[in-house]
Design a protein around this motif. Structure first.
Motif, PDB file in Angstrom:
ATOM      1  N   GLN A   1       0.831  -1.216   0.000  1.00  0.00           N
ATOM      2  CA  GLN A   1       0.000   0.000   0.000  1.00  0.00           C
ATOM      3  C   GLN A   1       0.855   1.250   0.000  1.00  0.00           C
ATOM      4  OE1 GLN A   1      -3.606   0.224   2.574  1.00  0.00           O
ATOM      5  NE2 GLN A   1      -2.943  -1.798   3.224  1.00  0.00           N
ATOM      6  N   GLU A   2       2.008   1.158   0.693  1.00  0.00           N
ATOM      7  CA  GLU A   2       2.929   2.291   0.745  1.00  0.00           C
ATOM      8  C   GLU A   2       3.427   2.642  -0.669  1.00  0.00           C
ATOM      9  OE1 GLU A   2       6.902   2.133   2.789  1.00  0.00           O
ATOM     10  OE2 GLU A   2       5.563   2.262   4.518  1.00  0.00           O
TER      11      GLU A   2
ATOM     12  N   ARG B   1       0.704   4.312  -2.463  1.00  0.00           N
ATOM     13  CA  ARG B   1       0.603   5.713  -2.005  1.00  0.00           C
ATOM     14  C   ARG B   1       1.633   6.596  -2.710  1.00  0.00           C
ATOM     15  NH1 ARG B   1      -4.167   6.548   0.022  1.00  0.00           N
ATOM     16  NH2 ARG B   1      -4.660   4.977   1.564  1.00  0.00           N
ATOM     17  N   THR B   2       2.809   6.041  -2.937  1.00  0.00           N
ATOM     18  CA  THR B   2       3.831   6.814  -3.656  1.00  0.00           C
ATOM     19  C   THR B   2       3.327   7.171  -5.052  1.00  0.00           C
ATOM     20  OG1 THR B   2       5.526   5.618  -2.439  1.00  0.00           O
ATOM     21  CG2 THR B   2       6.259   6.807  -4.391  1.00  0.00           C
TER      22      THR B   2
ATOM     23  N   LEU C   1       0.217   7.391  -5.923  1.00  0.00           N
ATOM     24  CA  LEU C   1      -0.890   8.344  -5.765  1.00  0.00           C
ATOM     25  C   LEU C   1      -0.342   9.751  -5.515  1.00  0.00           C
ATOM     26  CD1 LEU C   1      -3.362   6.265  -3.528  1.00  0.00           C
ATOM     27  CD2 LEU C   1      -3.373   6.527  -6.008  1.00  0.00           C
ATOM     28  N   ALA C   2       0.770   9.827  -4.758  1.00  0.00           N
ATOM     29  CA  ALA C   2       1.368  11.144  -4.482  1.00  0.00           C
ATOM     30  C   ALA C   2       2.004  11.723  -5.745  1.00  0.00           C
ATOM     31  CB  ALA C   2       2.403  11.027  -3.371  1.00  0.00           C
TER      32      ALA C   2
ATOM     33  N   ALA D   1      -2.736  12.491  -1.502  1.00  0.00           N
ATOM     34  CA  ALA D   1      -2.672  11.044  -1.758  1.00  0.00           C
ATOM     35  C   ALA D   1      -3.230  10.249  -0.587  1.00  0.00           C
ATOM     36  CB  ALA D   1      -1.226  10.635  -2.037  1.00  0.00           C
ATOM     37  N   LYS D   2      -3.129  10.821   0.617  1.00  0.00           N
ATOM     38  CA  LYS D   2      -3.621  10.100   1.795  1.00  0.00           C
ATOM     39  C   LYS D   2      -5.127   9.904   1.733  1.00  0.00           C
ATOM     40  CE  LYS D   2      -0.022  11.964   4.846  1.00  0.00           C
ATOM     41  NZ  LYS D   2       0.868  10.810   5.046  1.00  0.00           N
TER      42      LYS D   2
ATOM     43  N   LYS E   1      -6.831   9.564  -1.214  1.00  0.00           N
ATOM     44  CA  LYS E   1      -7.267   8.830  -2.411  1.00  0.00           C
ATOM     45  C   LYS E   1      -7.531   7.368  -2.057  1.00  0.00           C
ATOM     46  CE  LYS E   1      -4.736  11.793  -5.660  1.00  0.00           C
ATOM     47  NZ  LYS E   1      -3.576  11.885  -6.583  1.00  0.00           N
TER      48      LYS E   1
ATOM     49  N   ILE F   1      -7.743   3.318  -1.942  1.00  0.00           N
ATOM     50  CA  ILE F   1      -7.046   2.100  -2.374  1.00  0.00           C
ATOM     51  C   ILE F   1      -7.995   0.937  -2.124  1.00  0.00           C
ATOM     52  CG2 ILE F   1      -5.102   0.531  -1.994  1.00  0.00           C
ATOM     53  CD1 ILE F   1      -3.404   2.837  -1.101  1.00  0.00           C
TER      54      ILE F   1
ATOM     55  N   ASP G   1       6.472   9.002   4.077  1.00  0.00           N
ATOM     56  CA  ASP G   1       6.241   9.481   2.704  1.00  0.00           C
ATOM     57  C   ASP G   1       6.846  10.867   2.490  1.00  0.00           C
ATOM     58  OD1 ASP G   1       4.438  10.395   4.567  1.00  0.00           O
ATOM     59  OD2 ASP G   1       2.637  10.025   3.390  1.00  0.00           O
TER      60      ASP G   1
END
Lengths: 250, 383
Positions: free
Chosen positions: A69-70, A73-74, A76-77, A194-195, A197, A199, B7
């Motif tokens: 997921q991380e 997230r990258t 998505l960011a 992104a947080k 969005k 998943i 992040d």
């Protein structure tokens, strides 16, 4: 137009990898993990197509453990709109990944799938090609330039003799080479966005796909240690050593 | 491997990778400003982390902002050229009127306006701010500023200056700090209009300057809050500054320890890596332990600040421990590298000079100790 990018969580390219104690794989415990660099290029290309107005939705898919997921997230960011994780704790071979991606494609109906040409952990370079075959879609591999016009894609490929440009019909699978683009780093506002969005997490069992490994790993070992070099006095001695010790010339 | 704000840190590391040691060495040699680096941080929104979202920032706390600065320093870069852009605006945010906030904060967030200069210290008044002599005299169209500041960093590269000046003499108020006012000054058009800036050559490339004011006019709209209450307004920003700079010191300590470990493993003398010697490895291990302990205090102070709890004690202790930890780690790193530590190309000597600042500014270690002694432990006031 909808674009799907596949992202894999791998050992960071800066890490000096070690073989695990059992000699069965590369050690990944307590090792820094990152997005496969070729997948980063795939995400970047998708984001650029979005920014140019050619793509309406960019979806990042990963197959792996919950930690993937991380990696999503990258993506998505960087600018992807939403993510899908097919969750599994088992390592999946390229054929398994291609089959799973095919199922995702049948659900999502993307116009283009962009994948890295290979992942830097196993260097298989198979997933994109297998996915195209399973979907019966055209493929443009090792892309160093992509140009989308309506229902066609022009893909410039890095091949042994130079650059080859092909035209393929969409939907298609494209795999990225190193020189396609330079991926961006995420900006702080985009990291925060992104947080929020979504998943979508799909347990692998739900897809009911045969992902049993076809290959059995017998042993993983480190390359032999490089021995110290010697300084030779003259060319004659060099030739003599190359001929008799290294046996690389006759 | 879990790190807080992974992040954000990862994105900062990627950005910093584009600014390697060579970039900073050249700037250091020329004593020039890292414009490209500051632009990259601005465009990626990192410098507007603390500005609320309604004014175009990310609305985050000092924990996140601290993570950004720590990572900049751990990557071998230096936030000194721009960290003030992050927190100087706090005084406007907390004490400015709506018009000031709406005029300036969005432009500070976008980087269109740089607010990086804070004029407090004067040649004759160091930490005893009540003794500043710069005056602001009220006139119909604004305030006339006369006086002098020193160690005003980055003012050459700033559009705005936050300025502390006396609107009433020290003797006229009930308390020594009464009668000090704070102004937001647009200095873009003020050169040759009562403002003179002289760069100071210093040990590090920090763009420090002397500033002279001679009948410089600041419009009334530049006054922040109420006249005479300025000292109180800047006080609450000081804890934020200390916590953020403590993060930078932690980042430096990490960088030094990382470099020392790498060199101690690779450098072979007498047929063995020097890191095999306990005389080499123990100081590094000690510095690591000190850095970890300081880091916990820094995180605690940041958490308290973000939860709007009182944190004067923690902010000061965090800054003290972090600056001592980075200084000691820097010294060990120099010692580990032997003669090569002095060579510019290893960046150790530059970082060593840079990290020394944290023991002196924004507040010196001794003043923190006297604060702890007097205000935390209840010992008699020493000065």
């Amino acid at each position: 137009m909808k674009i799907l990018v596949a992202v894999k969580r791998v050992v960071d390219y800066n890490v000096k990898v070690r073989v695990n104690l059992e000699g069965t794989a590369v050690e990944t415990n307590n090792v820094k993990m990152s997005m496969n660099p070729f997948d980063e290029i795939a995400v970047e290309e998708g984001v650029r197509l979005k920014e140019s107005g050619k793509c309406d939705e960019l979806v990042a898919v990963s197959i792996g453990t919950s930690s993937s997921q991380e990696t999503i997230r990258t993506a998505l960011a960087m600018g992807a709109d939403r993510g899908i994780l097919v969750e599994t704790d088992d390592p999946i071979e390229p054929l398994g990944v291609a089959k799973l991606l095919k199922v995702i494609c049948s659900r999502e109906k993307p116009d283009i799938v962009i994948v890295g040409k290979q992942a830097i952990d196993d260097d298989a370079n198979q997933t994109g090609q297998m996915l195209a075959a399973l979907l019966d879609w055209p493929q443009g591999t090792f892309a160093s330039r992509i140009n989308i016009e309506n229902t066609k894609a022009q893909v410039t490929r890095e091949v042994d003799v130079g650059l080859e440009t092909i035209e393929i019909n969409l939907p298609a699978v494209i795999s990225t080479d190193l020189r396609l683009n330079e991926p961006r780093y995420a900006s702080l506002p985009n990291i925060m966005k992104a947080k929020k969005k979504p998943i979508d997490i799909i347990p692998i069992t739900e897809l009911n796909i045969d992902i049993a490994p076809r290959v059995k790993v017998i042993k993983v070992s480190e390359p032999p240690k490089r021995e110290a070099g010697v300084i030779v006095e003259n060319v004659k001695e060099l030739l003599e050593k190359l001929r008799n010790e290294a046996k690389v010339i006759s | 491997m879990s790190e807080s704000f992974h992040d954000i840190r990862e994105a900062v590391r990627k950005l910093c990778a584009g600014f390697p040691g060579e970039y900073w060495r050249n700037l250091d040699r020329e004593r020039s400003y890292p414009t490209d680096f500051v632009d990259a941080l601005t465009n990626s929104g990192f410098l507007s982390a603390l500005i609320p979202t309604e004014f175009g920032g990310s609305g985050l706390g000092v924990q996140e902002a601290g993570a950004i600065l720590e990572e900049i320093h751990a990557s071998g870069c230096n936030g000194g050229a721009c960290h003030a852009q992050m927190y100087t605006m706090g005084t406007i945010l907390r004490h400015g009127n709506n018009q000031q906030k709406e005029t300036y904060l969005p432009k500070i967030a976008s980087g269109e306006l740089r607010l990086q200069a804070f004029g407090v210290t004067e040649p004759t008044s160091g930490t005893d701010t009540s003794r500043i002599r710069t005056t602001a005299t009220r006139r119909a169209d604004g305030y006339i500023i006369n006086g002098q500041k020193v160690w005003t960093s980055r003012i050459e590269y700033s559009d705005l200056l936050l300025l502390l000046a006396r609107t009433k003499p020290r003797e006229s108020g009930k308390k020594p700090h009464d009668g000090i006012s704070v102004f937001l000054v647009d200095i873009r058009d003020l050169q040759n209009q009562g403002l003179e800036i002289k760069p100071l050559r210093a040990m590090i490339n920090h763009s420090a300057c002397e500033v002279f004011f001679e009948n410089m006019l600041v419009p009334t709209s530049g006054l922040i809050g109420k006249e005479g209450e300025g000292f109180r307004y800047i006080l609450d920003g000081m804890n934020a500054e200390r916590i953020l700079l403590a993060h930078e010191a932690i980042g430096d300590a990490r960088w030094f320890i990382d470099k020392a470990v790498g060199y101690a493993k690779d450098r072979v003398v007498f047929d063995r890596p020097i890191g095999k010697n306990q005389g080499v490895q123990f100081p590094i291990a000690e510095n690591y332990a000190e850095m970890c302990a300081a880091q916990l205090m820094v995180q605690k102070a940041a958490r308290l600040f973000d939860n709007q709890e009182s944190c004067g004690k923690e902010a000061n202790i965090a800054k003290y421990l972090a600056s001592e930890a980075s200084w000691r780690a820097g010294d060990t790193c120099m010692q580990t590298f032997g003669g090569f530590g002095f060579a510019e190309e290893y960046d150790i000597e530059r970082k060593f000079r840079e990290t020394r600042l944290f023991r002196t500014a924004p507040i010196s270690s001794n003043l923190i100790l006297s604060y702890i002694a007097e205000h935390v432990l209840g010992l008699p006031r020493s000065f």
